[in-house]
Scaffold this motif. Structure first.
Motif, PDB file in Angstrom:
ATOM      1  N   PRO A  95       0.818  -1.218   0.000  1.00  0.00           N
ATOM      2  CA  PRO A  95       0.000   0.000   0.000  1.00  0.00           C
ATOM      3  C   PRO A  95       0.853   1.269   0.000  1.00  0.00           C
ATOM      4  O   PRO A  95       1.870   1.348   0.697  1.00  0.00           O
ATOM      5  CB  PRO A  95      -0.801  -0.117   1.306  1.00  0.00           C
ATOM      6  CG  PRO A  95      -0.816  -1.576   1.625  1.00  0.00           C
ATOM      7  CD  PRO A  95       0.510  -2.083   1.152  1.00  0.00           C
ATOM      8  N   ILE A  96       0.423   2.250  -0.778  1.00  0.00           N
ATOM      9  CA  ILE A  96       1.095   3.545  -0.787  1.00  0.00           C
ATOM     10  C   ILE A  96       0.517   4.392   0.344  1.00  0.00           C
ATOM     11  O   ILE A  96      -0.676   4.681   0.368  1.00  0.00           O
ATOM     12  CB  ILE A  96       0.919   4.253  -2.141  1.00  0.00           C
ATOM     13  CG1 ILE A  96       1.456   3.375  -3.279  1.00  0.00           C
ATOM     14  CG2 ILE A  96       1.630   5.609  -2.121  1.00  0.00           C
ATOM     15  CD1 ILE A  96       2.914   2.989  -3.140  1.00  0.00           C
ATOM     16  N   LEU A  97       1.371   4.775   1.276  1.00  0.00           N
ATOM     17  CA  LEU A  97       0.978   5.597   2.410  1.00  0.00           C
ATOM     18  C   LEU A  97       1.821   6.869   2.443  1.00  0.00           C
ATOM     19  O   LEU A  97       2.726   7.048   1.614  1.00  0.00           O
ATOM     20  CB  LEU A  97       1.153   4.825   3.722  1.00  0.00           C
ATOM     21  CG  LEU A  97       0.242   3.618   3.945  1.00  0.00           C
ATOM     22  CD1 LEU A  97       0.561   2.957   5.281  1.00  0.00           C
ATOM     23  CD2 LEU A  97      -1.219   4.025   3.908  1.00  0.00           C
ATOM     24  N   MET A  98       1.541   7.723   3.409  1.00  0.00           N
ATOM     25  CA  MET A  98       2.329   8.938   3.598  1.00  0.00           C
ATOM     26  C   MET A  98       3.372   8.678   4.678  1.00  0.00           C
ATOM     27  O   MET A  98       3.050   8.520   5.857  1.00  0.00           O
ATOM     28  CB  MET A  98       1.437  10.110   4.004  1.00  0.00           C
ATOM     29  CG  MET A  98       2.218  11.426   4.192  1.00  0.00           C
ATOM     30  SD  MET A  98       1.150  12.800   4.688  1.00  0.00           S
ATOM     31  CE  MET A  98       0.701  12.295   6.366  1.00  0.00           C
ATOM     32  N   LEU A  99       4.611   8.614   4.275  1.00  0.00           N
ATOM     33  CA  LEU A  99       5.736   8.534   5.203  1.00  0.00           C
ATOM     34  C   LEU A  99       6.004   9.933   5.737  1.00  0.00           C
ATOM     35  O   LEU A  99       5.998  10.902   4.979  1.00  0.00           O
ATOM     36  CB  LEU A  99       6.957   8.006   4.449  1.00  0.00           C
ATOM     37  CG  LEU A  99       8.332   8.102   5.116  1.00  0.00           C
ATOM     38  CD1 LEU A  99       8.426   7.162   6.304  1.00  0.00           C
ATOM     39  CD2 LEU A  99       9.431   7.786   4.084  1.00  0.00           C
ATOM     40  N   TYR A 100       6.225  10.045   7.040  1.00  0.00           N
ATOM     41  CA  TYR A 100       6.516  11.382   7.575  1.00  0.00           C
ATOM     42  C   TYR A 100       7.616  11.331   8.635  1.00  0.00           C
ATOM     43  O   TYR A 100       7.768  10.345   9.353  1.00  0.00           O
ATOM     44  CB  TYR A 100       5.259  12.057   8.135  1.00  0.00           C
ATOM     45  CG  TYR A 100       4.622  11.388   9.340  1.00  0.00           C
ATOM     46  CD1 TYR A 100       4.939  11.784  10.641  1.00  0.00           C
ATOM     47  CD2 TYR A 100       3.688  10.372   9.188  1.00  0.00           C
ATOM     48  CE1 TYR A 100       4.342  11.190  11.750  1.00  0.00           C
ATOM     49  CE2 TYR A 100       3.085   9.769  10.275  1.00  0.00           C
ATOM     50  CZ  TYR A 100       3.415  10.179  11.562  1.00  0.00           C
ATOM     51  OH  TYR A 100       2.827   9.580  12.646  1.00  0.00           O
ATOM     52  N   ASN A 101       8.382  12.410   8.676  1.00  0.00           N
ATOM     53  CA  ASN A 101       9.457  12.581   9.655  1.00  0.00           C
ATOM     54  C   ASN A 101       8.832  13.141  10.933  1.00  0.00           C
ATOM     55  O   ASN A 101       8.361  14.275  10.954  1.00  0.00           O
ATOM     56  CB  ASN A 101      10.520  13.528   9.093  1.00  0.00           C
ATOM     57  CG  ASN A 101      11.718  13.689  10.021  1.00  0.00           C
ATOM     58  OD1 ASN A 101      11.561  13.927  11.216  1.00  0.00           O
ATOM     59  ND2 ASN A 101      12.910  13.582   9.455  1.00  0.00           N
ATOM     60  N   VAL A 102       8.811  12.321  11.970  1.00  0.00           N
ATOM     61  CA  VAL A 102       8.151  12.709  13.219  1.00  0.00           C
ATOM     62  C   VAL A 102       8.752  13.990  13.787  1.00  0.00           C
ATOM     63  O   VAL A 102       8.031  14.922  14.190  1.00  0.00           O
ATOM     64  CB  VAL A 102       8.251  11.566  14.245  1.00  0.00           C
ATOM     65  CG1 VAL A 102       7.705  11.999  15.616  1.00  0.00           C
ATOM     66  CG2 VAL A 102       7.512  10.333  13.736  1.00  0.00           C
ATOM     67  N   ASP A 103      10.071  14.084  13.822  1.00  0.00           N
ATOM     68  CA  ASP A 103      10.737  15.232  14.443  1.00  0.00           C
ATOM     69  C   ASP A 103      10.569  16.515  13.637  1.00  0.00           C
ATOM     70  O   ASP A 103      10.362  17.597  14.210  1.00  0.00           O
ATOM     71  CB  ASP A 103      12.218  14.927  14.658  1.00  0.00           C
ATOM     72  CG  ASP A 103      12.430  13.819  15.683  1.00  0.00           C
ATOM     73  OD1 ASP A 103      11.642  13.751  16.650  1.00  0.00           O
ATOM     74  OD2 ASP A 103      13.370  13.012  15.510  1.00  0.00           O
ATOM     75  N   LEU A 104      10.659  16.419  12.295  1.00  0.00           N
ATOM     76  CA  LEU A 104      10.496  17.624  11.478  1.00  0.00           C
ATOM     77  C   LEU A 104       9.105  18.222  11.649  1.00  0.00           C
ATOM     78  O   LEU A 104       8.949  19.444  11.751  1.00  0.00           O
ATOM     79  CB  LEU A 104      10.747  17.313   9.998  1.00  0.00           C
ATOM     80  CG  LEU A 104      12.197  17.278   9.521  1.00  0.00           C
ATOM     81  CD1 LEU A 104      12.244  17.105   8.008  1.00  0.00           C
ATOM     82  CD2 LEU A 104      12.941  18.546   9.925  1.00  0.00           C
ATOM     83  N   LEU A 105       8.096  17.376  11.687  1.00  0.00           N
ATOM     84  CA  LEU A 105       6.739  17.897  11.873  1.00  0.00           C
ATOM     85  C   LEU A 105       6.592  18.532  13.248  1.00  0.00           C
ATOM     86  O   LEU A 105       6.028  19.631  13.383  1.00  0.00           O
ATOM     87  CB  LEU A 105       5.713  16.785  11.682  1.00  0.00           C
ATOM     88  CG  LEU A 105       5.501  16.275  10.248  1.00  0.00           C
ATOM     89  CD1 LEU A 105       4.335  15.295  10.216  1.00  0.00           C
ATOM     90  CD2 LEU A 105       5.249  17.414   9.271  1.00  0.00           C
ATOM     91  N   ARG A 106       7.100  17.873  14.282  1.00  0.00           N
ATOM     92  CA  ARG A 106       6.969  18.424  15.635  1.00  0.00           C
ATOM     93  C   ARG A 106       7.745  19.711  15.792  1.00  0.00           C
ATOM     94  O   ARG A 106       7.296  20.652  16.451  1.00  0.00           O
ATOM     95  CB  ARG A 106       7.417  17.372  16.657  1.00  0.00           C
ATOM     96  CG  ARG A 106       6.420  16.239  16.815  1.00  0.00           C
ATOM     97  CD  ARG A 106       6.830  15.252  17.879  1.00  0.00           C
ATOM     98  NE  ARG A 106       5.832  14.193  18.013  1.00  0.00           N
ATOM     99  CZ  ARG A 106       5.996  13.114  18.766  1.00  0.00           C
ATOM    100  NH1 ARG A 106       7.125  12.951  19.463  1.00  0.00           N
ATOM    101  NH2 ARG A 106       5.036  12.199  18.839  1.00  0.00           N
ATOM    102  N   GLU A 107       8.931  19.795  15.201  1.00  0.00           N
ATOM    103  CA  GLU A 107       9.718  21.023  15.265  1.00  0.00           C
ATOM    104  C   GLU A 107       8.974  22.187  14.608  1.00  0.00           C
ATOM    105  O   GLU A 107       9.165  23.350  14.985  1.00  0.00           O
ATOM    106  CB  GLU A 107      11.070  20.811  14.579  1.00  0.00           C
ATOM    107  CG  GLU A 107      12.021  19.902  15.351  1.00  0.00           C
ATOM    108  CD  GLU A 107      13.228  19.492  14.514  1.00  0.00           C
ATOM    109  OE1 GLU A 107      13.404  20.063  13.412  1.00  0.00           O
ATOM    110  OE2 GLU A 107      13.970  18.581  14.949  1.00  0.00           O
ATOM    111  N   ALA A 108       8.130  21.850  13.636  1.00  0.00           N
ATOM    112  CA  ALA A 108       7.348  22.880  12.952  1.00  0.00           C
ATOM    113  C   ALA A 108       6.008  23.133  13.650  1.00  0.00           C
ATOM    114  O   ALA A 108       5.193  23.908  13.144  1.00  0.00           O
ATOM    115  CB  ALA A 108       7.109  22.472  11.505  1.00  0.00           C
ATOM    116  N   GLY A 109       5.790  22.470  14.780  1.00  0.00           N
ATOM    117  CA  GLY A 109       4.554  22.676  15.519  1.00  0.00           C
ATOM    118  C   GLY A 109       3.394  21.831  15.030  1.00  0.00           C
ATOM    119  O   GLY A 109       2.233  22.113  15.347  1.00  0.00           O
TER     120      GLY A 109
END
Length: 435
Positions: free
Chosen positions: A156-170
């Motif tokens: 399945p194609i999902l959205m991979l995300y960087n946990v720390d980058l998102l949190r650093e951006a709020g």
């Protein structure tokens, strides 16, 4: 990813009749070996993990079945496995069975009489009922009502995300809707070194008008926006949800217009380099990151959906299935081995060895896999998504339709056309394709 050259498809159509005549020459099937042993040839993917899985399963089968011995071989090298298989069907040099069948090309095998109707094999109905989630069963039935592929695995194609980058951006939770994704993109996208140039983006994609690239952006988001409607109906007639496609085009047009995705191609693995915060991809990327970026904290979530969408988001499943070829002299023996390849134990080894998802009911409830999912929680996301996937339509004009989508998508990305205009121009070309 499958890339079937149109010249080969034409060749297949021209020589299919001769190929069938050669395969059905009235000759008696050869007897088994002098000692009564049947030998089967099994083609696998060239992927190292899948080859290792196949070698282990074949060794186990051969030890337990001295009367039916299997020889595992990787699909011969070529531009794509699909082209190699099509050429083998034409030449009558197919193996007994193969576990690297892309549904998008299966129809060509069927038209050439190159594959066995599995629904006519003993035990098929009970195997499918026990294995395949009911919401997926129809997806593997061909237009003539027969089933020529045994569902095996999905990515399945999902959205991979960087946990720390998102949190650093709020951004505390992965965005679910288009508006949430765009809001997160506005926070994430930045010039981090102060040189006046953006060097971190929300995501990045290959925007060249290459039809198979659309399996990793337009098609999964279109499936999510349309509630799982594919591009064709069961009769092979084009049936696109135009409002959904317009929404997808509009979403990506905004991402590029606002600079949240770069128009240029980024070198290297931008996600591992922390240059992008998200990526639309499958479980193979997770396996690579675990090995090559062990300190990177990442997770997966469903692909974004339009605001106001209700229900579970569907995505592209990137299926690979098992088929028996009509050239086999021992269909019953090949069918027995195919059933072994989709046994519960073989499925467990598939997910553990290759990090790919078996198409099987109750995967998350299997006590034998509890430790695996606990140790690799990101794989649970793919197992949860598996029932909410769709494949591709097995129609001859699929690649042409996807090419038309790729061309119109590019015009929308560069702002040459509005999303509505881009979809309308694609529809004009669809009319020519299906004329």
């Amino acid at each position: 990813m499958a890339r079937v050259h149109p010249v080969l498809l034409t060749l297949l159509a021209l020589v299919a009749g001769a190929s069938l005549a050669a395969c059905d020459d009235g000759a008696a099937a050869p007897e088994a070996g002098a000692d009564g042993t049947i030998t089967l040839t099994y083609w696998t993917s060239q992927n190292p993990q899948e080859r290792a899985l196949a070698e282990g399963l074949v060794a186990e089968w051969n030890a337990a079945h001295p009367e039916i011995q299997v020889e595992a071989q990787p699909i011969p090298a070529g531009q794509s496995s699909e082209e190699v298989l099509l050429a083998a069907v034409v030449a009558g040099t197919t193996p007994d069975l193969c576990s690297n069948i892309w549904p998008g090309v299966l129809n060509d095998f069927v038209r050439a009489g190159g594959v066995v109707a599995l629904d006519e094999m003993p035990g098929f109905d009970s195997l499918m009922a026990a294995r395949t989630p009911p919401e997926l069963a129809d997806a593997f039935t061909s237009a003539d009502g027969h089933v020529y592929q045994l569902p095996w695995k999905t990515n399945p194609i999902l959205m991979l995300y960087n946990v720390d980058l998102l949190r650093e951006a709020g951004v505390e939770a992965p965005p679910r809707t288009y508006s949430e994704y765009l809001a997160a993109a506005d926070r994430v996208t930045a010039d981090t070194d102060g040189d006046g140039q953006t060097d971190r983006w929300m995501g990045a994609r290959d925007i060249r008008p290459i039809w198979w690239q659309r399996y990793f952006d337009v098609y999964p988001l279109y499936l999510a926006a349309s509630g799982g409607q594919t591009l064709f109906d069961m009769a092979g007639t084009l049936d696109i949800d135009e409002p959904a496609l317009r929404e997808v085009y509009g979403f990506f047009q905004t991402l590029y217009a606002e600079g949240y995705f770069p128009l240029s191609t980024l070198q290297g693995n931008a996600f591992a380099q922390r240059r992008v915060a998200t990526e639309f991809t499958g479980p193979w990327t997770a396996a690579w990151l675990v090995e090559n970026a062990p300190d990177l904290r990442f997770d997966f979530a469903p692909v974004p959906i339009p605001d106001g969408f209700a229900g579970e988001p569907v995505t592209y499943g990137d299926y690979k299935n098992i088929a028996l070829f009509s050239s086999t002299r021992h269909p019953e023996a090949a069918w027995a081995f195919a059933q072994f390849l989709v046994s519960p134990e073989a499925d467990r080894r598939l997910i553990e060895t290759t990090r790919q998802i078996p198409i099987r009911r109750g995967l998350l409830d299997d006590p034998e896999l509890a430790a695996f999912f606990e140790a690799t929680p990101f794989m649970r996301r793919f197992a949860e998504q598996a029932p909410f996937t769709r494949g591709v339509d097995a129609v001859p004009s699929l690649s042409e339709v996807l090419d038309a989508i790729a061309q119109s998508y590019e015009r929308a990305i560069y702002g040459v056309e509005t999303p509505a205009e881009a979809v309308a121009s694609a529809q004009d070309r669809f009319g020519v394709i299906q004329a």
